[in-house]
Design a protein around this motif. Structure first.
Motif, short mmCIF file in Angstrom:
data_model
loop_
_atom_site.label_atom_id
_atom_site.label_comp_id
_atom_site.label_asym_id
_atom_site.label_seq_id
_atom_site.Cartn_x
_atom_site.Cartn_y
_atom_site.Cartn_z
N ARG A 61 42.15 39.04 46.52
CA ARG A 61 41.78 40.33 45.92
C ARG A 61 41.04 41.20 46.93
O ARG A 61 40.20 42.03 46.58
CB ARG A 61 40.94 40.12 44.66
CG ARG A 61 39.76 39.19 44.83
CD ARG A 61 39.12 38.85 43.51
NE ARG A 61 38.39 39.94 42.92
CZ ARG A 61 38.01 39.98 41.63
NH1 ARG A 61 38.33 38.97 40.82
NH2 ARG A 61 37.33 41.01 41.16
N ASP A 158 35.60 45.05 42.03
CA ASP A 158 36.58 45.74 41.17
C ASP A 158 36.03 47.06 40.62
O ASP A 158 36.17 47.37 39.44
CB ASP A 158 37.06 44.83 40.04
CG ASP A 158 35.91 44.17 39.28
OD1 ASP A 158 34.74 44.33 39.67
OD2 ASP A 158 36.20 43.47 38.29
N GLY A 294 38.89 46.63 32.47
CA GLY A 294 39.79 45.51 32.66
C GLY A 294 39.86 44.54 31.50
O GLY A 294 40.40 43.45 31.64
N LYS A 319 43.14 43.57 36.15
CA LYS A 319 42.67 44.27 37.34
C LYS A 319 43.64 45.37 37.77
O LYS A 319 44.86 45.24 37.60
CB LYS A 319 42.47 43.28 38.48
CG LYS A 319 41.50 42.13 38.15
CD LYS A 319 40.12 42.63 37.78
CE LYS A 319 39.14 41.48 37.58
NZ LYS A 319 37.82 41.97 37.09
#
Length: 350
Positions: A61, A158, A294, A319
């Motif tokens: 990620r 995120d 999310g 995500k």
């Protein structure tokens, strides 16, 4: 005798001239305080306070960290120093990504996190194994990783930042508070989202109140929780209060007594922070942490509300670099493709 008289006259004349010169300088000289202001004044760049921002770069990620950094860098004139925290195996990748993209102009330091500090402190939980990744606990160890700064911003990867990070950095912390967070009950505009996807926003959703150790804390289960995905921290208070040691104590107790788990609302990193910081934290402006993007592939905020937000957080399973997810266009505005081609976005047509 005449010679001696002549010498005395010369000495007297020199003395008079010296006194006159001193008096002249006293009258015409620039006052020392003003002179110092002119000579010693630092340039605006030198006077500018550096804003340390901590973001983790995790395997699988890493594009999240890149988008977050890109959004911060693009929306501020402040001097930001990024501390990018990774494991030994991931550090070369994130370094090359930055150095071979338009982010090469940012100021950053790459910090290696040693997962051995977590040995014996994490209870294995198969329901959401991604929440047990070592970098999820970096926020517990901020003073060990970032040592020269009094005030530090920690951000989950995120997120994207739409406002000026200087504004978040200027968050006031009350005396005796080691950190500031956003309350989960602080923004009416998010309440409908919380209800629609069945999220918890109280301590009941994070701690197992069937356990005596939790009941002994004396915290009402209806107490509003907070989200530690955005933190403004005072390192002096953090160290003085031995916050890291307190967090580790509750991690170890959870291993022994199963006081919280990822099957509850916030996983295993939020719960010990809720315990340690209960009643001892300052508040972040709610618009600086619009979260829950999310939690559902269907639930959406209004476009106008999202445009007004200073920071967006895709906490939850869905995500913005994966599919399905919502409001991906806002996130993708800041994403910079991986020069190595290893990290790729997942889209319906890909």
């Amino acid at each position: 005798m005449a010679l001696l008289k002549k010498i005395n006259q010369i000495l007297l004349l020199l003395l008079v001239l010296t006194v006159c010169a001193i008096l002249y300088n006293k009258v015409h000289q620039v006052p020392s305080a003003l002179k110092n202001e002119t000579v010693d004044l630092e340039s605006p760049e030198e006077m500018e306070e550096e804003i340390p921002v901590v973001i983790c770069a995790a395997a699988g990620r890493m594009g999240a960290a890149v988008a977050a950094i890109s959004s911060i860098h693009s929306n501020t004139e402040a001097s930001v120093l990024f501390y990018i925290v990774g494991l030994k195996t991931t550090i070369p990748h994130i370094r090359k990504w930055i150095e071979n993209s338009k982010l090469k102009e940012i100021k950053f330091k790459v910090v290696e996190f040693n997962p051995m500090v977590l040995k014996g402190k994490i209870r294995q939980d198969a329901s959401r194994p991604e929440l047990l990744q070592p970098l999820n606990f970096v926020r517990f160890y901020l003073p060990l990783l970032i040592q020269k700064h009094e005030k530090v911003i920690y951000l989950d990867d995120d997120v994207i930042v739409q406002g000026d990070i200087q504004e978040l950095y200027d968050t006031k912390l009350a005396p005796g508070h080691a950190a500031a967070f956003s309350d989960d009950c602080d923004l009416p505009s998010t309440h409908e989202m919380i209800r629609s996807v069945g999220m918890q926003n109280t301590y009941m959703g994070f701690l197992d109140y069937r356990k005596q150790a939790i009941r002994d804390l004396g915290i009402s289960p209806s107490t509003c929780s907070f989200n530690p995905g955005v933190i403004v921290a005072n390192m002096t208070e953090w160290k003085h209060q031995r916050v890291t040691k307190q967090l580790e104590k509750w991690m170890q107790r959870n291993v022994e007594e199963n006081l919280y788990s990822s099957t509850l609302g916030g996983g295993v990193a939020t719960s010990p922070m809720l315990i340690v910081f209960h009643g001892k934290y300052s508040s972040i402006n709610p618009m600086w942490h619009i979260r829950h993007l999310g939690w559902s592939p269907d639930a959406r905020y209004s476009e106008q509300f999202l445009q007004e937000a200073k920071l967006l957080h895709w906490n939850g399973r869905y995500k913005p670099w994966d599919y399905p997810s919502v409001h991906t266009d806002l996130w993708e505005n800041w994403f910079i493709p991986d020069p190595s081609g290893k990290f790729k976005l997942t889209r319906p047509d890909s």
